[in-house]
Design a protein around this motif. Structure first.
Motif, PDB file in Angstrom:
ATOM      1  N   GLY A   1       0.824  -1.191   0.000  1.00 19.29           N
ATOM      2  CA  GLY A   1       0.000   0.000   0.000  1.00 19.29           C
ATOM      3  C   GLY A   1       0.863   1.246   0.000  1.00 19.29           C
ATOM      4  O   GLY A   1       2.096   1.185  -0.068  1.00 19.29           O
ATOM      5  N   THR A   2       0.217   2.404   0.081  1.00 19.40           N
ATOM      6  CA  THR A   2       0.912   3.676   0.042  1.00 19.40           C
ATOM      7  C   THR A   2       0.440   4.562   1.188  1.00 19.40           C
ATOM      8  O   THR A   2      -0.591   4.303   1.807  1.00 19.40           O
ATOM      9  CB  THR A   2       0.652   4.406  -1.291  1.00 19.40           C
ATOM     10  OG1 THR A   2      -0.759   4.659  -1.412  1.00 19.40           O
ATOM     11  CG2 THR A   2       1.124   3.566  -2.474  1.00 19.40           C
ATOM     12  N   ALA A   3       1.201   5.601   1.432  1.00 22.51           N
ATOM     13  CA  ALA A   3       0.829   6.624   2.414  1.00 22.51           C
ATOM     14  C   ALA A   3       0.897   7.973   1.713  1.00 22.51           C
ATOM     15  O   ALA A   3       1.755   8.190   0.844  1.00 22.51           O
ATOM     16  CB  ALA A   3       1.774   6.600   3.605  1.00 22.51           C
ATOM     17  N   PRO A   4       0.006   8.904   2.046  1.00 18.64           N
ATOM     18  CA  PRO A   4       0.011  10.197   1.359  1.00 18.64           C
ATOM     19  C   PRO A   4       1.277  11.005   1.615  1.00 18.64           C
ATOM     20  O   PRO A   4       1.713  11.778   0.767  1.00 18.64           O
ATOM     21  CB  PRO A   4      -1.228  10.899   1.922  1.00 18.64           C
ATOM     22  CG  PRO A   4      -1.516  10.212   3.220  1.00 18.64           C
ATOM     23  CD  PRO A   4      -1.084   8.795   3.036  1.00 18.64           C
ATOM     24  N   ASP A   5       1.880  10.847   2.778  1.00 14.81           N
ATOM     25  CA  ASP A   5       3.043  11.671   3.114  1.00 14.81           C
ATOM     26  C   ASP A   5       4.005  10.899   4.014  1.00 14.81           C
ATOM     27  O   ASP A   5       4.150  11.194   5.207  1.00 14.81           O
ATOM     28  CB  ASP A   5       2.581  12.958   3.814  1.00 14.81           C
ATOM     29  CG  ASP A   5       3.696  13.957   3.982  1.00 14.81           C
ATOM     30  OD1 ASP A   5       4.688  13.883   3.230  1.00 14.81           O
ATOM     31  OD2 ASP A   5       3.595  14.820   4.888  1.00 14.81           O
ATOM     32  N   PRO A   6       4.697   9.891   3.461  1.00 16.26           N
ATOM     33  CA  PRO A   6       5.621   9.097   4.288  1.00 16.26           C
ATOM     34  C   PRO A   6       6.795   9.945   4.753  1.00 16.26           C
ATOM     35  O   PRO A   6       7.161  10.940   4.120  1.00 16.26           O
ATOM     36  CB  PRO A   6       6.076   7.988   3.339  1.00 16.26           C
ATOM     37  CG  PRO A   6       5.914   8.565   1.974  1.00 16.26           C
ATOM     38  CD  PRO A   6       4.707   9.457   2.055  1.00 16.26           C
ATOM     39  N   ASP A   7       7.404   9.535   5.861  1.00 15.37           N
ATOM     40  CA  ASP A   7       8.577  10.252   6.371  1.00 15.37           C
ATOM     41  C   ASP A   7       9.776  10.084   5.442  1.00 15.37           C
ATOM     42  O   ASP A   7      10.592  11.004   5.304  1.00 15.37           O
ATOM     43  CB  ASP A   7       8.929   9.746   7.773  1.00 15.37           C
ATOM     44  CG  ASP A   7       7.826  10.054   8.774  1.00 15.37           C
ATOM     45  OD1 ASP A   7       7.443  11.230   8.887  1.00 15.37           O
ATOM     46  OD2 ASP A   7       7.335   9.115   9.422  1.00 15.37           O
ATOM     47  N   ALA A   8       9.894   8.911   4.836  1.00 14.70           N
ATOM     48  CA  ALA A   8      10.995   8.661   3.908  1.00 14.70           C
ATOM     49  C   ALA A   8      10.568   7.573   2.921  1.00 14.70           C
ATOM     50  O   ALA A   8       9.714   6.740   3.233  1.00 14.70           O
ATOM     51  CB  ALA A   8      12.263   8.236   4.649  1.00 14.70           C
ATOM     52  N   THR A   9      11.162   7.599   1.739  1.00 17.31           N
ATOM     53  CA  THR A   9      10.822   6.642   0.682  1.00 17.31           C
ATOM     54  C   THR A   9      12.098   6.074   0.071  1.00 17.31           C
ATOM     55  O   THR A   9      13.059   6.815  -0.173  1.00 17.31           O
ATOM     56  CB  THR A   9       9.984   7.322  -0.420  1.00 17.31           C
ATOM     57  OG1 THR A   9       8.769   7.818   0.146  1.00 17.31           O
ATOM     58  CG2 THR A   9       9.646   6.341  -1.534  1.00 17.31           C
ATOM     59  N   LEU A  10      12.103   4.777  -0.144  1.00 18.08           N
ATOM     60  CA  LEU A  10      13.209   4.094  -0.816  1.00 18.08           C
ATOM     61  C   LEU A  10      12.706   3.537  -2.136  1.00 18.08           C
ATOM     62  O   LEU A  10      11.639   2.919  -2.189  1.00 18.08           O
ATOM     63  CB  LEU A  10      13.749   2.970   0.067  1.00 18.08           C
ATOM     64  CG  LEU A  10      14.877   2.099  -0.504  1.00 18.08           C
ATOM     65  CD1 LEU A  10      15.815   1.645   0.619  1.00 18.08           C
ATOM     66  CD2 LEU A  10      14.336   0.860  -1.232  1.00 18.08           C
ATOM     67  N   THR A  11      13.462   3.764  -3.211  1.00 14.94           N
ATOM     68  CA  THR A  11      13.108   3.260  -4.536  1.00 14.94           C
ATOM     69  C   THR A  11      14.296   2.506  -5.111  1.00 14.94           C
ATOM     70  O   THR A  11      15.407   3.054  -5.196  1.00 14.94           O
ATOM     71  CB  THR A  11      12.725   4.410  -5.493  1.00 14.94           C
ATOM     72  OG1 THR A  11      11.645   5.161  -4.927  1.00 14.94           O
ATOM     73  CG2 THR A  11      12.301   3.870  -6.854  1.00 14.94           C
ATOM     74  N   THR A  12      14.084   1.253  -5.490  1.00 16.38           N
ATOM     75  CA  THR A  12      15.153   0.454  -6.069  1.00 16.38           C
ATOM     76  C   THR A  12      14.558  -0.788  -6.718  1.00 16.38           C
ATOM     77  O   THR A  12      13.344  -0.933  -6.803  1.00 16.38           O
ATOM     78  CB  THR A  12      16.187   0.072  -4.978  1.00 16.38           C
ATOM     79  OG1 THR A  12      17.344  -0.497  -5.609  1.00 16.38           O
ATOM     80  CG2 THR A  12      15.615  -0.937  -3.983  1.00 16.38           C
TER      81      THR A  12
END
Length: 235
Positions: free
Chosen positions: A160-171
């Motif tokens: 799922g997703t969050a509207p405003d996460p504290d941090a995001t990792l993409t890989t």
């Protein structure tokens, strides 16, 4: 039910094995712990299982009330498989079994899938450590998006997703495996651009520590109940 064999033993352990003791059954449950999945997603996450065997296991688990199939209907006509409330009750059992299995003297084979990698965090981040890592973190790993919500005493991970996460990792999954396996440092992955982090410095630091927690040696005294914090839910 689907011709399954029974131990014919009224003990709760035997009755439980009548339901989840067939080969692949418990790994299907593992791969549904983070949320619903399509048949092809489950098939891709279980190397070595045939489509026929996977269909049979899903049918058996559905008949026993562990899994249910949800049809999204037109225009997508997608069928999703998800755990029932009773099926979700297997989560603490499965996580503890992963901790136990990680202590096996046999050398591990194969590679960890995304579910196993993320469930390892849930299995090994003990309450005292969770308080230091509190936050909402999002992972974009290939086509998967997952959310980790860390509070003072617990870690919840789901698709799922969050509207405003504290941090995001993409890989991608290969890079994530390499970083977690200490084959590539987080700094090197960031420098090469194959891994990206967004968020303020404190949040990205906490996300990194959360991600690497299951794969970083620590003393047994740090983990609640004496569990080794290097344990992983492998498969």
């Amino acid at each position: 039910m689907s011709g399954m064999r029974s131990y014919g033993d009224p003990c709760g352990v035997a009755r439980g094995l009548d339901i989840i003791g067939e080969r692949w059954a418990l790994l299907v449950v593992r791969d549904l712990l983070l949320g619903p999945r399509r048949f092809n997603d489950l098939l891709g996450g279980l190397p070595g299982v045939s489509p026929n065997v996977l269909s049979q296991r899903l049918r058996q688990l559905t008949e026993h009330g562990v899994v249910r199939r949800r049809d999204l209907g037109p225009p997508t006509r997608v069928h999703l498989y998800e755990l029932t409330e009773w099926g979700r009750a297997l989560e603490p059992i499965l996580l503890q079994f992963g901790r136990w299995g990680s202590q096996s003297p046999q050398s591990p084979e194969g590679t960890l899938g995304i579910d196993s990698l993320l469930l390892s965090i849930k299995a090994t981040v003990y309450p005292a450590r969770a308080a230091d890592l509190a936050g909402v973190y999002q992972f974009h790993i290939d086509a998967d998006t997952c959310l980790a919500e860390v509070a003072d005493d617990a870690v919840q991970i789901r698709r799922g997703t969050a509207p405003d996460p504290d941090a995001t990792l993409t890989t991608d999954l290969d890079t994530l495996r390499a970083v977690c396996g200490h084959q590539v440092t987080m700094a090197a992955a960031l420098d090469s651009g194959v891994l990206r982090l967004s968020g303020d410095a404190g949040a990205t630091r906490r996300l990194t520590e959360l991600l690497l927690a299951p794969f970083t040696p620590a003393t047994r005294s740090q983990a609640s109940g004496g569990a080794d914090s290097c344990a992983t839910v492998s498969g």
